[in-house]
Design a protein around this motif. Structure first.
Motif, short mmCIF file in Angstrom:
data_model
loop_
_atom_site.label_atom_id
_atom_site.label_comp_id
_atom_site.label_asym_id
_atom_site.label_seq_id
_atom_site.Cartn_x
_atom_site.Cartn_y
_atom_site.Cartn_z
N SER A 42 0.80 -1.30 0.04
CA SER A 42 -0.10 -0.07 0.03
C SER A 42 0.81 1.21 0.08
O SER A 42 0.49 1.99 -0.53
CB SER A 42 -1.01 -0.20 1.22
OG SER A 42 -1.78 -0.91 1.29
N ASN A 105 -4.61 4.22 0.25
CA ASN A 105 -5.51 3.67 -1.00
C ASN A 105 -6.88 4.53 -1.13
O ASN A 105 -7.09 5.24 -0.23
CB ASN A 105 -5.92 2.20 -1.02
CG ASN A 105 -4.87 1.20 -1.20
OD1 ASN A 105 -4.56 0.92 -2.01
ND2 ASN A 105 -4.17 0.90 -0.01
N LEU A 109 -10.84 0.71 -2.47
CA LEU A 109 -10.18 -0.43 -2.01
C LEU A 109 -10.99 -1.81 -1.99
O LEU A 109 -10.42 -2.65 -2.59
CB LEU A 109 -9.30 0.12 -0.66
CG LEU A 109 -8.24 -1.16 -0.34
CD1 LEU A 109 -7.43 -1.48 -1.36
CD2 LEU A 109 -7.79 -0.98 1.04
#
Length: 420
Positions: A42, A105, A109
């Motif tokens: 991430s 994110n 997501l």
């Protein structure tokens, strides 16, 4: 590599979160590898793409999710035992890494179906660990001669998990299934509902077997919050609950035995040599000493506490000074057995207020967006905080960090709106 991260980021992070949901049956090392891998992936996405949608709200949320980590890290400035303090705050890293995975994110997501799969995986993991215990302890499970604490120790020796944490995992799995049943009723999937009810019954059976009182009570209380919508229903359900609880604690052993002791509660402390006298030393007597020393210790440094590295040493010093007629607190080291007390002892009333403020922020948003399962989780975990240092062990931190983030971010549009 860059193209792979941009194209498959959501799928890869979803895989890591789904794998981490198996934490009840995973070794600690595997959990940590999965968590750090998901975070690093991430983070790479954030550097490539995520900075475009980073905003003030995300910064605030990351700081608030990390509040306890930051508060305890600050206390390293005045704690004496830096080494112990660093170990403690490293253990709290999941409370930082899991929210970061979501915040790095964008809002898309995970979708609702993926959240459902992840919670299903968690419930499956709880089923698997209980089946394992059922098979390996089949003879002891139905033995009427085995004492409660001896059976609890057998459970803990098999899975290397403290009974309170296991009961907490089972209790929250019940809550998750209650919410799933509410959704299935609307779609009239009665066969699936029947299966889920049978699993809930099996989970309650194990809550009874494990005998941890607070997870048991917290599960019941939160389930009633899930099921009933108006005051009349809650009052009726509460009366029914009281009757059923009375029958349960009067007629059965294990969990009934634990509650039975509270009826004859006597404020006293352990006495004598633990090795010779442990059958006569009750859990309540030990906790009396713990809470007595916690209070005696915290009132000397109520504002900033002693620092995260010194709390257990300060408590032990009190045990040694106040309880000279027993070695109970020397044979076994006892922490404060209350997360709120632990926070005050570590960082003072200021630390507790800051931590509770961060949780109030998330609860306020959750009520606004009607995130019932997240609210249920917070109430459940906060009830358990009252009788155990949940965040002093990896098993508690991974549970809290994972679900506190997953369930809060289940609403994909959460960051698009604002609370008036």
């Amino acid at each position: 590599m860059k193209q792979f991260i941009l194209q498959y980021n959501n799928s890869v992070v979803y895989f890591f979160l789904m794998a981490i949901a198996l934490f009840p049956v995973l070794p600690t090392g595997v959990e940590s590898v999965l968590m750090f891998s998901g975070f690093l992936f991430s983070l790479c996405y954030f550097f490539l793409e995520g900075k475009k949608f980073w905003n003030k709200d995300k910064t605030i949320q990351l700081l608030l999710f990390s509040s306890l980590f930051l508060i305890f890290a600050f206390t390293l400035l005045y704690t004496s035992d830096i080494k112990t303090g660093i170990k403690f705050i490293i253990r709290l890293l999941p409370t930082v890494l899991f929210p970061a995975i979501f915040l790095f994110n964008d809002k898309d997501l995970l979708n609702a179906k993926q959240i459902k799969v992840i919670t299903n995986v968690y419930c499956l993991a709880v089923v698997l660990i209980l089946f394992f215990l059922h098979i390996t302890l089949i003879n002891e499970l139905y033995s009427s001669n085995l004492k409660f604490w001896d059976f609890r120790q057998l459970i803990e020796s098999k899975i290397k998990v403290h009974g309170t944490y296991l009961a907490m995992w089972v209790g929250f799995a019940i809550i998750v299934l209650v919410y799933k049943i509410k959704n299935e009723i609307a779609s009239k999937k009665y066969f699936i509902i029947l299966i889920q009810l049978l699993i809930i019954a099996y989970f309650f059976y194990w809550l009874y077997i494990i005998g941890s009182r607070m997870p048991f009570v917290a599960t019941i209380m939160v389930c009633f919050f899930c099921l009933f919508k108006n005051l009349k229903q809650i009052i009726f359900a509460s009366i029914l609950l009281i009757i059923l609880t009375f029958i349960l604690v009067s007629k059965v052993d294990r969990i009934g035995e634990r509650f039975e002791k509270l009826k004859n509660y006597n404020f006293s402390f352990p006495e004598g040599k633990y090795e010779d006298n442990y059958p006569n030393i009750s859990n309540e007597q030990i906790r009396n000493g713990i809470y007595f020393c916690s209070y005696e210790t915290l009132k000397l440094e109520p504002i900033l506490g002693y620092g995260v590295g010194d709390v257990d040493a300060k408590l032990q010093s009190c045990y040694d000074e106040k309880f000279t007629n027993t070695d109970t607190y020397k044979v076994i080291s006892y922490n404060s057995h209350n997360e709120y007390l632990n926070i005050i002892l570590s960082s003072g009333i200021i630390g507790l207020v800051l931590f509770l403020f961060s949780q109030f922020y998330f609860l306020r948003k959750a009520f606004y967006y009607k995130l019932g399962i997240y609210i249920s989780f917070v109430f459940f975990i906060f009830l358990n905080f009252s009788f155990e240092n949940i965040l002093s062990r990896h098993d508690g931190v991974i549970f809290f960090g994972f679900f506190n983030s997953l369930l809060f971010f289940q609403n994909r549009n959460l960051n698009e709106k604002s609370i008036n």
